[in-house]
Design an enzyme around this catalytic site. Structure first.
Site, PDB file in Angstrom:
ATOM      1  CG  ASN A 172     -15.222  -6.914 -18.004  1.00  0.00           C
ATOM      2  OD1 ASN A 172     -16.459  -6.479 -17.778  1.00  0.00           O
ATOM      3  ND2 ASN A 172     -15.238  -8.191 -18.013  1.00  0.00           N
ATOM      4  CE1 TYR A 212      -7.049 -17.018 -18.425  1.00  0.00           C
ATOM      5  CE2 TYR A 212      -5.792 -18.162 -19.977  1.00  0.00           C
ATOM      6  CZ  TYR A 212      -6.684 -17.086 -19.678  1.00  0.00           C
ATOM      7  OH  TYR A 212      -6.905 -16.143 -20.673  1.00  0.00           O
ATOM      8  N   GLY A 235      -6.028  -4.618  -5.960  1.00  0.00           N
ATOM      9  CA  GLY A 235      -5.905  -3.685  -6.931  1.00  0.00           C
ATOM     10  C   GLY A 235      -7.154  -4.028  -8.033  1.00  0.00           C
ATOM     11  CE  LYS A 291     -10.115  -6.054 -17.366  1.00  0.00           C
ATOM     12  NZ  LYS A 291     -10.253  -7.258 -16.458  1.00  0.00           N
ATOM     13  CG  ASN A 298      -2.503  -5.394  -1.095  1.00  0.00           C
ATOM     14  OD1 ASN A 298      -2.874  -6.276  -2.023  1.00  0.00           O
ATOM     15  ND2 ASN A 298      -2.550  -4.179  -1.464  1.00  0.00           N
ATOM     16  NE  ARG A 299       3.409  -6.333  -2.816  1.00  0.00           N
ATOM     17  CZ  ARG A 299       3.733  -6.417  -4.050  1.00  0.00           C
ATOM     18  NH1 ARG A 299       4.755  -7.482  -4.365  1.00  0.00           N
ATOM     19  NH2 ARG A 299       3.458  -5.651  -5.216  1.00  0.00           N
ATOM     20  CB  SER A 305      -7.270 -11.672 -26.572  1.00  0.00           C
ATOM     21  OG  SER A 305      -8.790 -11.913 -26.018  1.00  0.00           O
ATOM     22  CG  MET A 336      -9.015 -13.807  -9.960  1.00  0.00           C
ATOM     23  SD  MET A 336      -9.289 -12.048 -10.146  1.00  0.00           S
ATOM     24  CE  MET A 336     -10.374 -11.761  -8.843  1.00  0.00           C
ATOM     25  CB  THR A 348      -8.336  -7.179 -21.507  1.00  0.00           C
ATOM     26  OG1 THR A 348      -7.554  -7.746 -20.765  1.00  0.00           O
ATOM     27  CG2 THR A 348      -7.555  -7.090 -22.927  1.00  0.00           C
TER      28      THR A 348
HETATM   29  P1  ATR Z   1      -4.639  -5.803 -11.160  1.00  0.00           P
HETATM   30  O1  ATR Z   1      -5.513  -4.832 -11.888  1.00  0.00           O
HETATM   31  O2  ATR Z   1      -4.426  -7.242 -11.978  1.00  0.00           O
HETATM   32  O3  ATR Z   1      -5.226  -5.991  -9.931  1.00  0.00           O
HETATM   33  P2  ATR Z   1      -3.001  -3.950  -9.846  1.00  0.00           P
HETATM   34  O4  ATR Z   1      -4.178  -3.043  -9.696  1.00  0.00           O
HETATM   35  O5  ATR Z   1      -1.563  -3.509 -10.333  1.00  0.00           O
HETATM   36  O6  ATR Z   1      -3.379  -5.182 -10.918  1.00  0.00           O
HETATM   37  O7  ATR Z   1      -2.994  -4.677  -8.637  1.00  0.00           O
HETATM   38  C1  ATR Z   1      -1.841  -5.777  -8.317  1.00  0.00           C
HETATM   39  C2  ATR Z   1      -2.211  -6.397  -6.956  1.00  0.00           C
HETATM   40  O8  ATR Z   1      -1.242  -7.551  -6.890  1.00  0.00           O
HETATM   41  C3  ATR Z   1      -1.989  -5.568  -5.829  1.00  0.00           C
HETATM   42  O9  ATR Z   1      -3.023  -6.034  -4.589  1.00  0.00           O
HETATM   43  C4  ATR Z   1      -0.434  -6.037  -5.351  1.00  0.00           C
HETATM   44  O10 ATR Z   1      -0.052  -5.575  -4.126  1.00  0.00           O
HETATM   45  P3  ATR Z   1       0.430  -4.173  -3.661  1.00  0.00           P
HETATM   46  O11 ATR Z   1      -0.684  -3.457  -3.365  1.00  0.00           O
HETATM   47  O12 ATR Z   1       1.019  -4.253  -2.430  1.00  0.00           O
HETATM   48  O13 ATR Z   1       1.164  -3.615  -4.744  1.00  0.00           O
HETATM   49  C5  ATR Z   1      -0.595  -7.374  -5.550  1.00  0.00           C
HETATM   50  N1  ATR Z   1       0.703  -8.149  -5.893  1.00  0.00           N
HETATM   51  C6  ATR Z   1       1.369  -8.049  -6.988  1.00  0.00           C
HETATM   52  N2  ATR Z   1       2.553  -8.837  -6.682  1.00  0.00           N
HETATM   53  C7  ATR Z   1       2.378  -9.448  -5.657  1.00  0.00           C
HETATM   54  C8  ATR Z   1       3.156 -10.439  -4.817  1.00  0.00           C
HETATM   55  N3  ATR Z   1       4.377 -10.879  -5.614  1.00  0.00           N
HETATM   56  N4  ATR Z   1       2.758 -10.644  -3.641  1.00  0.00           N
HETATM   57  C9  ATR Z   1       1.806 -10.134  -3.139  1.00  0.00           C
HETATM   58  N5  ATR Z   1       1.115  -9.321  -3.762  1.00  0.00           N
HETATM   59  C10 ATR Z   1       1.340  -8.848  -5.019  1.00  0.00           C
END
Ligand code: ATR
Length: 274
Positions: free
Chosen positions: A87, A220, A129, A66, A151-152, A15, A218, A62
């Site tokens: 956070n 880096y 997410g 969260k 979103n996927r 961190s 988001m 973190t």
């Molecule tokens: P965070 O708290 O970092 O947002 P999360 O709640 O696990 O973590 O959410 C991860 C997000 O990244 C989700 O929107 C996930 O998509 P899904 O809902 O379809 O799982 C997205 N994500 C992760 N890897 C991805 C990838 N390779 N391509 C597209 N979306 C991805």
């Protein structure tokens, strides 16, 4: 004795928050200590209670705590309640007050540091997410023309739009889409998926970008993420999440200390050290 703060996570050794808050404290003349706190995966609540007992004044939270922090707080600021994630904790006379500065930090980085006002703009938010949830209310407050969440898993984006639409005014600006349904360019595209962690990128089409689009990841790192590289290849201006990191910390500092530190020099120093 200095007022005590820390960042709680698992893992936590990486961190940068202690460096950032030490710089803010030096610049504002505030006498604080700020450390790293590793909480066991099943011991977040106990860790927080322990910090309160030790007289800590607050903590940042973190990954992966969260959501638990939101559940543990005895009081939630509106932006944290809507995000369902916290956070920043403030320990105040027996209360544990939860806030979320990730979204305001992102908005400050886009509007002030990158110089891109969001009023009237079209924003594409990739991911649904925790990271995406945290920025929706602060984005809506800037009064953009539209926020499209892609979103996927389309159903998660639909559920997120539904959640905010029930609770927030100006909800007409919020829409959900699948990646395949993105037909037009946006002014700002934010990658809030965790794809960069695995050195991949979300399947966003090139037509989402136009010359001048701000493409912000988001995440880096020393080198641009695959998302940033793809976006700049298609005319966009890439930006990573380091400014967001510093700005969310400045907003947490303000919550605890009632003064918002200047971020420019700190951001430049963090950039040099990447
Ligand atoms: P965070 O708290 O970092 O947002 P999360 O709640 O696990 O973590 O959410 C991860 C997000 O990244 C989700 O929107 C996930 O998509 P899904 O809902 O379809 O799982 C997205 N994500 C992760 N890897 C991805 C990838 N390779 N391509 C597209 N979306 C991805």
């Amino acid at each position: 004795m200095s007022d005590k703060y820390c960042v709680i996570g698992n893992p936590i050794a990486h961190s940068k928050s202690p460096d950032i808050h030490a710089a803010f404290a030096a610049a504002t003349g505030h006498d604080i200590s700020y450390g790293r706190c590793l909480a066991p995966l099943d011991g977040f609540a106990d860790t927080v209670r322990d910090l309160v007992a030790q007289g800590y004044r607050g903590a940042n939270v973190t990954v992966p705590f969260k959501l638990e922090a939101a559940a543990l707080a005895t009081r939630l600021e509106e932006r944290a309640r809507l995000a369902g994630a916290v956070n920043t904790l403030r320990f105040d006379n027996g209360e544990i007050v939860g806030d979320n500065t990730d979204g305001p930090g992102l908005v400050a980085d886009i509007v002030q540091n990158a110089g891109v006002p969001l009023g009237g703009k079209r924003i594409l938010l990739l991911g649904a997410g925790g990271a995406a949830r945290g920025v929706i209310l602060p984005f809506l407050r800037e009064q953009p023309e539209a926020i499209v969440i892609a979103n996927r898993t389309r159903a998660t984006a639909d559920a997120l739009v539904d959640h905010f639409s029930r609770q927030v005014e100006r909800r007409g600006q919020l829409r959900a889409r699948g990646f395949d349904d993105i037909e037009e360019p946006f002014d700002v595209v934010v990658n809030a998926t965790s794809s960069s962690l695995s050195a991949t990128m979300p399947p966003v089409p090139a037509r989402a970008f136009q010359p001048g689009t701000l493409a912000l990841d988001m995440m880096y790192g020393k080198t641009p993420s695959p998302f940033m590289a793809f976006a700049s290849k298609h005319g966009a201006i890439p930006r990573d999440g380091l400014g967001m990191l510093v700005e969310q910390a400045a907003e947490a500092f303000r919550i605890w200390r009632n003064v918002r530190p200047s971020t420019k020099a700190v951001l430049a120093r963090m950039r040099e050290r990447l």
